[in-house]
Enzyme design. Structure first.
Site, PDB file in Angstrom:
ATOM      1  N   LYS A 139      -7.010   5.725 -11.104  1.00  0.00           N
ATOM      2  CA  LYS A 139      -5.816   5.443 -11.893  1.00  0.00           C
ATOM      3  C   LYS A 139      -6.038   4.213 -12.780  1.00  0.00           C
ATOM      4  O   LYS A 139      -5.607   4.184 -13.925  1.00  0.00           O
ATOM      5  CB  LYS A 139      -4.621   5.216 -10.978  1.00  0.00           C
ATOM      6  CG  LYS A 139      -3.399   4.838 -11.768  1.00  0.00           C
ATOM      7  CD  LYS A 139      -2.183   4.766 -10.900  1.00  0.00           C
ATOM      8  CE  LYS A 139      -1.114   4.002 -11.612  1.00  0.00           C
ATOM      9  NZ  LYS A 139      -1.418   2.557 -11.630  1.00  0.00           N
ATOM     10  N   LEU A 189       0.819  -1.220   0.000  1.00  0.00           N
ATOM     11  CA  LEU A 189       0.000   0.000   0.000  1.00  0.00           C
ATOM     12  C   LEU A 189       0.851   1.267   0.000  1.00  0.00           C
ATOM     13  O   LEU A 189       1.950   1.297   0.541  1.00  0.00           O
ATOM     14  CB  LEU A 189      -0.921  -0.015   1.233  1.00  0.00           C
ATOM     15  CG  LEU A 189      -1.822  -1.250   1.364  1.00  0.00           C
ATOM     16  CD1 LEU A 189      -2.742  -1.108   2.569  1.00  0.00           C
ATOM     17  CD2 LEU A 189      -2.631  -1.497   0.102  1.00  0.00           C
ATOM     18  N   HIS A 190       0.310   2.306  -0.608  1.00  0.00           N
ATOM     19  CA  HIS A 190       0.965   3.609  -0.672  1.00  0.00           C
ATOM     20  C   HIS A 190      -0.101   4.687  -0.466  1.00  0.00           C
ATOM     21  O   HIS A 190      -1.268   4.375  -0.159  1.00  0.00           O
ATOM     22  CB  HIS A 190       1.695   3.768  -2.006  1.00  0.00           C
ATOM     23  CG  HIS A 190       0.860   3.412  -3.198  1.00  0.00           C
ATOM     24  ND1 HIS A 190      -0.268   4.108  -3.548  1.00  0.00           N
ATOM     25  CD2 HIS A 190       0.963   2.398  -4.092  1.00  0.00           C
ATOM     26  CE1 HIS A 190      -0.810   3.574  -4.625  1.00  0.00           C
ATOM     27  NE2 HIS A 190      -0.087   2.514  -4.974  1.00  0.00           N
ATOM     28  N   SER A 219       2.204   0.503  -6.860  1.00  0.00           N
ATOM     29  CA  SER A 219       3.039  -0.424  -6.078  1.00  0.00           C
ATOM     30  C   SER A 219       4.265  -0.848  -6.880  1.00  0.00           C
ATOM     31  O   SER A 219       5.251  -1.307  -6.318  1.00  0.00           O
ATOM     32  CB  SER A 219       2.231  -1.662  -5.709  1.00  0.00           C
ATOM     33  OG  SER A 219       1.047  -1.275  -5.079  1.00  0.00           O
ATOM     34  N   GLY A 265      -1.803   6.342  -2.422  1.00  0.00           N
ATOM     35  CA  GLY A 265      -3.015   6.193  -3.240  1.00  0.00           C
ATOM     36  C   GLY A 265      -4.051   5.341  -2.503  1.00  0.00           C
ATOM     37  O   GLY A 265      -5.242   5.675  -2.461  1.00  0.00           O
ATOM     38  N   HIS A 266      -3.571   4.245  -1.894  1.00  0.00           N
ATOM     39  CA  HIS A 266      -4.490   3.399  -1.121  1.00  0.00           C
ATOM     40  C   HIS A 266      -4.990   4.144   0.123  1.00  0.00           C
ATOM     41  O   HIS A 266      -6.139   3.977   0.536  1.00  0.00           O
ATOM     42  CB  HIS A 266      -3.785   2.106  -0.688  1.00  0.00           C
ATOM     43  CG  HIS A 266      -3.336   1.252  -1.832  1.00  0.00           C
ATOM     44  ND1 HIS A 266      -2.045   1.185  -2.254  1.00  0.00           N
ATOM     45  CD2 HIS A 266      -4.039   0.416  -2.645  1.00  0.00           C
ATOM     46  CE1 HIS A 266      -1.944   0.351  -3.276  1.00  0.00           C
ATOM     47  NE2 HIS A 266      -3.139  -0.125  -3.536  1.00  0.00           N
TER      48      HIS A 266
END
Ligand code: PAF
Length: 305
Positions: free
Chosen positions: A166, A44-45, A203, A47-48
């Site tokens: 995205k 996860l980043h 990711s 965006g998540h």
């Protein structure tokens, strides 16, 4: 079932998920409580985090799932290489206020092995990512259908699921599945999160070298140019953008298309050499070093909520 004092509760079976969701919804102290589901494959980043935060802001109970779905990987090596960062993922989800995380094994999701009956993604999946990755969208829709069923509230509640803009084609297909097959869930699209340099978070970005990452910035630059031309109602002139992309030697373009946001049909002539009006989606995919990157931008219109 397990849960650190401040972190989300982790469940690994669909039965525990159902029970925990029902309990949390009953405890929610709302006449018609709501549940938001955030399906992910982990790694996860930010965006998540955007998905989880949107779900947190809109719901009494927030559930995320982490499952690297083998059905949506064509290449076995790609599946093996997919990053797995469970501890960091749980920490991020905890920070976003997620209540419950479903982390099933492959045996829990597919007890009889690879499922014989799958969701067929149909003609919308014939192009773009579907053409580059045969079977990907059937596998993706099949697991999304299973996750939507697994988290479906067993008590009376509103139900929404959150996906990133995205993955535009994925989002269109999920919306289509939910509407074509009457899934009782609202699909919420969440804006793409970008790094400071403009690259859409993914990711897979971690596999780019510094030089490749620098080269990859031509993708958001190309989309920005189209977005600005659309906003000024100029001709989009995609050929000039293709030249710009071709000048980056570490980038191999797969496609750049201007499409109808709902059907993904190319909007050929509205956009080339006549002033742009209306609403469209520019979608792009390219290979940069070992990584396939996708991105998109809405031209002259807002995403549907
Ligand atoms: O976008 C993803 O991370 C995956 O495709 C999804 C929707 C979680 C299904 O595995």
């Amino acid at each position: 079932m397990s849960g650190a004092s401040s972190g989300p509760v982790v469940v690994t079976t669909a039965a525990d998920l159902r029970e925990a969701c029902s309990r949390l919804l009953r405890e929610a102290d709302a006449p018609l409580p709501s549940l938001g589901l955030v399906p992910t494959m982990g790694a996860l980043h930010a965006g998540h985090a955007g998905l989880a935060s949107a779900a947190r802001a809109g719901n009494d109970v927030v559930v995320a799932s982490i499952f690297v779905n083998p059905l949506q990987f064509g290449d076995h090596m790609d599946l093996e290489r997919y990053p797995r960062t469970l501890d960091a993922d749980l920490e991020l989800l905890g920070r976003c206020g997620v209540d419950l995380v479903f982390v099933p094994s492959a045996a829990e999701m597919y007890p009889g092995g690879a499922p014989q009956v799958r969701i067929q993604s149909g003609p919308l999946a014939d192009k773009f990512e579907g053409a580059a990755r045969p079977g990907h969208f059937d596998g993706m829709l099949t697991v999304v259908a299973k996750l939507l069923h697994a988290a479906l509230p067993a008590v009376e509640a509103r139900y929404a699921a959150y996906f990133g803009q995205k993955d535009a084609q994925q989002l269109v297909l999920i919306r289509r599945m939910v509407s074509d097959l009457n899934f009782p869930v609202t699909i919420v699209a969440v804006p793409t999160v970008r790094a400071n340099d403009g690259l859409a978070l993914s990711s897979r970005n971690r596999f780019l070298s510094a030089a490749e990452r620098n080269a990859a910035l031509v993708l958001p630059r190309a989309l920005k140019l189209l977005e600005e031309r659309a906003a000024r109602h100029e001709a989009l002139d995609p050929d000039s953008v293709l030249d710009m992309l071709a000048s980056e030697r570490l980038v191999t373009l797969d496609y750049l298309e201007i499409v109808d946001p709902a059907t993904l049909e190319p909007l050929a002539f509205n956009c080339r050499h006549v002033p742009f009006t209306g609403s469209a989606l520019a979608v792009i995919a390219a290979r940069v070093g070992p990584v396939r990157l996708i991105d998109n931008v809405r031209l002259g219109g807002e995403w549907a909520p």
